[in-house]
Design a protein around this motif. Structure first.
Motif, PDB file in Angstrom:
ATOM      1  N   TRP A  43      44.579   7.097 -34.821  1.00 43.24           N
ATOM      2  CA  TRP A  43      44.122   6.829 -36.199  1.00 43.24           C
ATOM      3  C   TRP A  43      44.019   5.321 -36.454  1.00 43.24           C
ATOM      4  CZ3 TRP A  43      45.367   4.416 -40.715  1.00 43.24           C
ATOM      5  CH2 TRP A  43      44.740   4.864 -41.876  1.00 43.24           C
ATOM      6  N   ASP A  44      44.996   4.566 -35.927  1.00 50.13           N
ATOM      7  CA  ASP A  44      44.928   3.109 -36.064  1.00 50.13           C
ATOM      8  C   ASP A  44      43.681   2.545 -35.389  1.00 50.13           C
ATOM      9  OD1 ASP A  44      47.249   3.148 -37.462  1.00 50.13           O
ATOM     10  OD2 ASP A  44      48.526   2.431 -35.833  1.00 50.13           O
ATOM     11  N   GLN A  45      43.367   3.023 -34.203  1.00 46.85           N
ATOM     12  CA  GLN A  45      42.195   2.534 -33.491  1.00 46.85           C
ATOM     13  C   GLN A  45      40.921   2.874 -34.244  1.00 46.85           C
ATOM     14  OE1 GLN A  45      42.067   0.559 -30.976  1.00 46.85           O
ATOM     15  NE2 GLN A  45      39.827   0.600 -30.818  1.00 46.85           N
ATOM     16  N   THR A  46      40.851   4.070 -34.813  1.00 46.36           N
ATOM     17  CA  THR A  46      39.677   4.450 -35.595  1.00 46.36           C
ATOM     18  C   THR A  46      39.544   3.589 -36.839  1.00 46.36           C
ATOM     19  OG1 THR A  46      39.930   6.726 -34.812  1.00 46.36           O
ATOM     20  CG2 THR A  46      38.538   6.377 -36.734  1.00 46.36           C
ATOM     21  N   CYS A  47      40.658   3.297 -37.472  1.00 49.15           N
ATOM     22  CA  CYS A  47      40.626   2.455 -38.670  1.00 49.15           C
ATOM     23  C   CYS A  47      40.152   1.045 -38.322  1.00 49.15           C
ATOM     24  CB  CYS A  47      42.008   2.405 -39.319  1.00 49.15           C
ATOM     25  SG  CYS A  47      42.062   1.549 -40.891  1.00 49.15           S
ATOM     26  N   ARG A  48      40.576   0.514 -37.170  1.00 55.76           N
ATOM     27  CA  ARG A  48      40.096  -0.814 -36.763  1.00 55.76           C
ATOM     28  C   ARG A  48      38.591  -0.808 -36.527  1.00 55.76           C
ATOM     29  NH1 ARG A  48      44.833  -0.384 -33.442  1.00 55.76           N
ATOM     30  NH2 ARG A  48      46.533  -1.717 -34.235  1.00 55.76           N
TER      31      ARG A  48
ATOM     32  N   LEU B 133      38.969  12.829 -37.514  1.00 52.35           N
ATOM     33  CA  LEU B 133      38.940  14.288 -37.346  1.00 52.35           C
ATOM     34  C   LEU B 133      37.788  14.717 -36.461  1.00 52.35           C
ATOM     35  CD1 LEU B 133      39.833  15.460 -40.953  1.00 52.35           C
ATOM     36  CD2 LEU B 133      41.317  15.421 -38.931  1.00 52.35           C
ATOM     37  N   GLU B 134      36.698  13.952 -36.462  1.00 54.44           N
ATOM     38  CA  GLU B 134      35.569  14.276 -35.579  1.00 54.44           C
ATOM     39  C   GLU B 134      35.947  14.067 -34.116  1.00 54.44           C
ATOM     40  OE1 GLU B 134      30.983  12.758 -34.726  1.00 54.44           O
ATOM     41  OE2 GLU B 134      32.088  12.070 -36.506  1.00 54.44           O
ATOM     42  N   GLN B 135      36.741  13.036 -33.857  1.00 52.75           N
ATOM     43  CA  GLN B 135      37.158  12.764 -32.478  1.00 52.75           C
ATOM     44  C   GLN B 135      38.389  13.578 -32.069  1.00 52.75           C
ATOM     45  OE1 GLN B 135      37.801   8.549 -32.454  1.00 52.75           O
ATOM     46  NE2 GLN B 135      35.608   8.039 -32.634  1.00 52.75           N
ATOM     47  N   ASN B 136      39.229  13.943 -33.048  1.00 44.74           N
ATOM     48  CA  ASN B 136      40.447  14.706 -32.773  1.00 44.74           C
ATOM     49  C   ASN B 136      40.517  15.894 -33.731  1.00 44.74           C
ATOM     50  OD1 ASN B 136      42.017  12.606 -30.904  1.00 44.74           O
ATOM     51  ND2 ASN B 136      41.168  11.482 -32.652  1.00 44.74           N
ATOM     52  N   PRO B 137      39.788  16.956 -33.447  1.00 48.94           N
ATOM     53  CA  PRO B 137      39.771  18.102 -34.374  1.00 48.94           C
ATOM     54  C   PRO B 137      41.176  18.700 -34.536  1.00 48.94           C
ATOM     55  CG  PRO B 137      38.012  18.262 -32.746  1.00 48.94           C
ATOM     56  CD  PRO B 137      38.914  17.169 -32.286  1.00 48.94           C
TER      57      PRO B 137
END
Length: 650
Positions: free
Chosen positions: A143-148, A174-178
């Motif tokens: 989630w941190d990486q997606t936020c960056r 959620l698209e990358q980690n359903p």
């Protein structure tokens, strides 16, 4: 000798010691190294690394991570162990542990365990590891990486809200980690603030882009050893409204400054309307290589900083753009004139790294100081951006461009004698020096002053206009110039060849067209040629202002008949075609004038127009003397037998 070491990924044996060198052997390989180089790089084979172990951190780091109260409690506990456990005593050891446990209010077993750790590691053994553990939040690293990634996508975009960033982050996560859990709202907001630190996603967009272009490695710094070694040029829009004195236009202005990198002294300054041109850069270079006076003269004036011809010149342009334009792409800094002057004077135009504002922090800090110490206190200050602008700033007091430049130049003299935190002498690190003091120390230490070798240096920075010399002088852009120096060359061809064979080179200063300069080919001296309308001007007139003034005089819809002009004005006003404020006010006043005749106007007519037109017709019917030719015609009508009038033309 014979010690076993682990060095550079292999096991070695010490086979020879020779002063400060050590000879190592690994099977059939030999390596001679400097003995001090083994400190920290080699370790005994029987001492395995403690990576990830309980003693991975240094004791100094562990103790430094405690608060003063926590450190005091540990020292009190250590003193109890020193007195009751480690000191020589006839009391049995178990009883001493019990006494220590009573004082520390812990169990004897805990006292025994902590005393053992104290003996092994000292004060660091008494530190509770839970005090130094980082706080863990229920946020997945994915989630941190997606936020960056989402924050990086807003580098060149407009400012978003935190809610929008979180919505996009959760959707992409959620698209990358359903099916993966997302953090709660409070945790997500707190984590977003931590990840955005230093990115300015929700702050100033210009600062966000500037930070994104910052180098990721070690920030280098260019250092000057003496005044005049490096001179930095930069251009920035000024946050003050200004008005052009001749045209009366509200205009934006750009300030171009030349700064000595060693002393932070300002060597040249020019304020120009609209945008900076190559001629403006040449004008700043001219100020750099000639002594300048900052502000009006006074009895207490000291000589202004003058470095002569600088050895190296860094030319960078920012203008209205958020990024720094390197000299390789800045047209005004790479014009033919600028390059020719720098080549003649031996000045090197050194390019900076593209899109790296950190390459010129000194002059960027000067612009900030200028805004905070001077511009904010002016009545026409409009703020650094549209969000900082006040209400009806244009209606307040304003400054003409020459007036504003005069204020800037006078403030520069104050700036030169103000202590600067960024200026210090290594031998006197506690003394804050002013730019003038730093310049004086640099000149006293280095003693280098590269003076220009020719009196014709000023003309190198001006434009060349090739013209023929007529009986009335020379004409440049519709302006006629004349002077006594042209008397011997009127109507003559020049000895110059090339693309302008037969014409004379006239040097033109685009910032002040009242005077141009002509060099006598016989004496090689320069002479001033004055514009025929220059006596009517009490201030410099730029070429741009002269061109705009001519456009005003050539506007369409110019009427010779005043009545037709008024009729046309009111007709356009009734159709809504009048957009200018001055014409609207004039049309309203004409339409609101009461009728002067007793006759009532017809329905649908405008009384003011009918009365005014009739009045103008009556004026035309009367005999009037319009000019000198009408006087002659009236005389001939009254004296038909006269031979004529004799007119003397002086």
């Amino acid at each position: 000798m014979g010690a076993r070491l682990w060095y550079e990924g292999a096991a070695w044996t010490v086979v020879q010691l020779d002063g400060s060198t050590v000879l190592l052997r690994s099977v059939d390989r030999f390596l001679r190294v400097h003995a001090p180089a083994l400190v920290g790089a080699a370790r005994p084979l029987d001492d395995p690394p403690h990576e990830g172990g309980p003693h991975a951190e240094l004791d100094a780091v562990i103790l430094a991570g405690l608060t003063s109260a926590q450190r005091a409690r540990i020292e009190v506990e250590a003193e109890i162990y020193n007195q009751l456990v480690l000191a020589l005593s006839d009391v049995p050891l178990e009883q001493r542990y019990e006494q220590a446990a009573v004082k520390l209010k812990i169990s004897p077993r805990s006292a025994r365990r902590r005393a053992t750790r104290y003996v092994e590691r000292g004060l660091a053994g008494l530190v509770d590891s839970r005090l130094l553990q980082p706080s863990h939040r229920a946020v997945a690293p994915e989630w941190d990486q997606t936020c960056r990634e989402v924050l990086d996508s807003y580098t060149d975009r407009s400012n978003p809200t935190m809610r929008t960033v979180l919505r996009r982050t959760n959707a992409l996560y959620l698209e990358q980690n359903p099916g993966a859990p997302v953090p709660s709202q409070s945790v997500a907001y707190e984590r977003l603030r931590e990840l955005d630190k230093g990115r300015y996603t929700f702050g100033a967009a210009k600062q966000r882009r500037s930070v994104a272009e910052r180098p990721g490695g070690v920030l280098g710094r260019m250092r000057a050893d003496r005044p005049g070694q490096y001179v930095v040029l930069d251009t920035t829009p000024l946050d003050v409204f200004a008005m052009e004195p001749v045209t009366g236009r509200w205009i934006n202005t750009e300030l171009t400054v030349a700064m000595d990198l060693y002393s932070r002294c300002i060597l040249g300054l020019i304020l120009r309307p609209i945008s900076t041109t190559a001629q403006d850069v040449a004008a700043v270079l001219f100020q750099v290589v000639t002594p300048q006076a900052w502000g009006p003269p006074s009895d207490e004036d000291v000589p202004a900083p003058y470095v002569g011809v600088p050895e190296t010149l860094l030319a960078q342009e920012s203008g209205a753009l958020p990024d720094t334009i390197v000299v390789d792409h800045g047209k005004v800094y790479l014009s033919l004139r600028t390059r020719a002057v720098c080549q003649r004077l031996g000045i090197n135009i050194q390019p900076a790294i593209p899109h790296k504002p950190t390459d010129k922090p000194a002059i960027e800090r000067f612009f900030r100081t200028l805004r905070q110490q001077l511009l904010e206190h002016l009545a026409a200050y409009k703020g650094p951006d549209i969000y900082s602008r006040g209400k009806n700033i244009e209606g307040q007091a304003f400054y003409y461009v020459p007036e504003l430049e005069a204020i800037l130049r006078e403030w520069v003299r104050i700036y030169h004698h103000t202590p600067h935190r960024g200026l210090c002498d290594p031998l006197l690190p506690w003394v804050e020096l002013s730019p003038a003091e730093m310049f004086a120390r640099g000149m006293a230490t280095a003693g280098v002053l590269r003076l220009p070798a020719s009196d014709d240096l000023r003309m190198e920075f001006l434009d060349v206009a090739w013209r023929s010399i007529q009986h009335y002088g020379v004409e440049i852009d519709g302006r006629r110039y004349d002077g006594l120096a042209l008397n011997l060359h009127r109507g003559a061809r020049s000895p110059h060849g090339g693309a302008h064979a037969g014409k004379w080179p006239i040097m033109v200063d685009r910032d002040d067209v009242r005077t141009v300069y002509f060099q006598d080919p016989d004496t090689r001296t320069w002479h001033d040629l004055e514009w025929e309308h220059a006596p009517g001007l009490d201030a410099p007139l730029s070429a741009e202002a002269a061109t705009f003034t001519r456009k005003l005089s050539q506007q369409t819809n110019r009427h010779v008949d005043a009545g037709a002009a008024l009729d046309d004005l009111l007709a356009r006003y009734s159709k809504g075609a009048v957009t200018g404020r001055r014409e609207k006010n004039l049309a309203r006043r004409l339409a609101a004038q009461p009728a002067r005749d007793n006759a009532a106007p017809a329905a649908g007519d405008v009384p003011a127009v009918i009365d005014l037109s009739a009045h103008l017709e009556r004026r035309r019917a009367q005999a009037q003397v319009a000019d000198d030719l009408d006087v002659f015609e009236q005389y001939y009508a009254q004296h038909p037998d006269a031979d004529g009038l004799e007119v003397f033309d002086e």
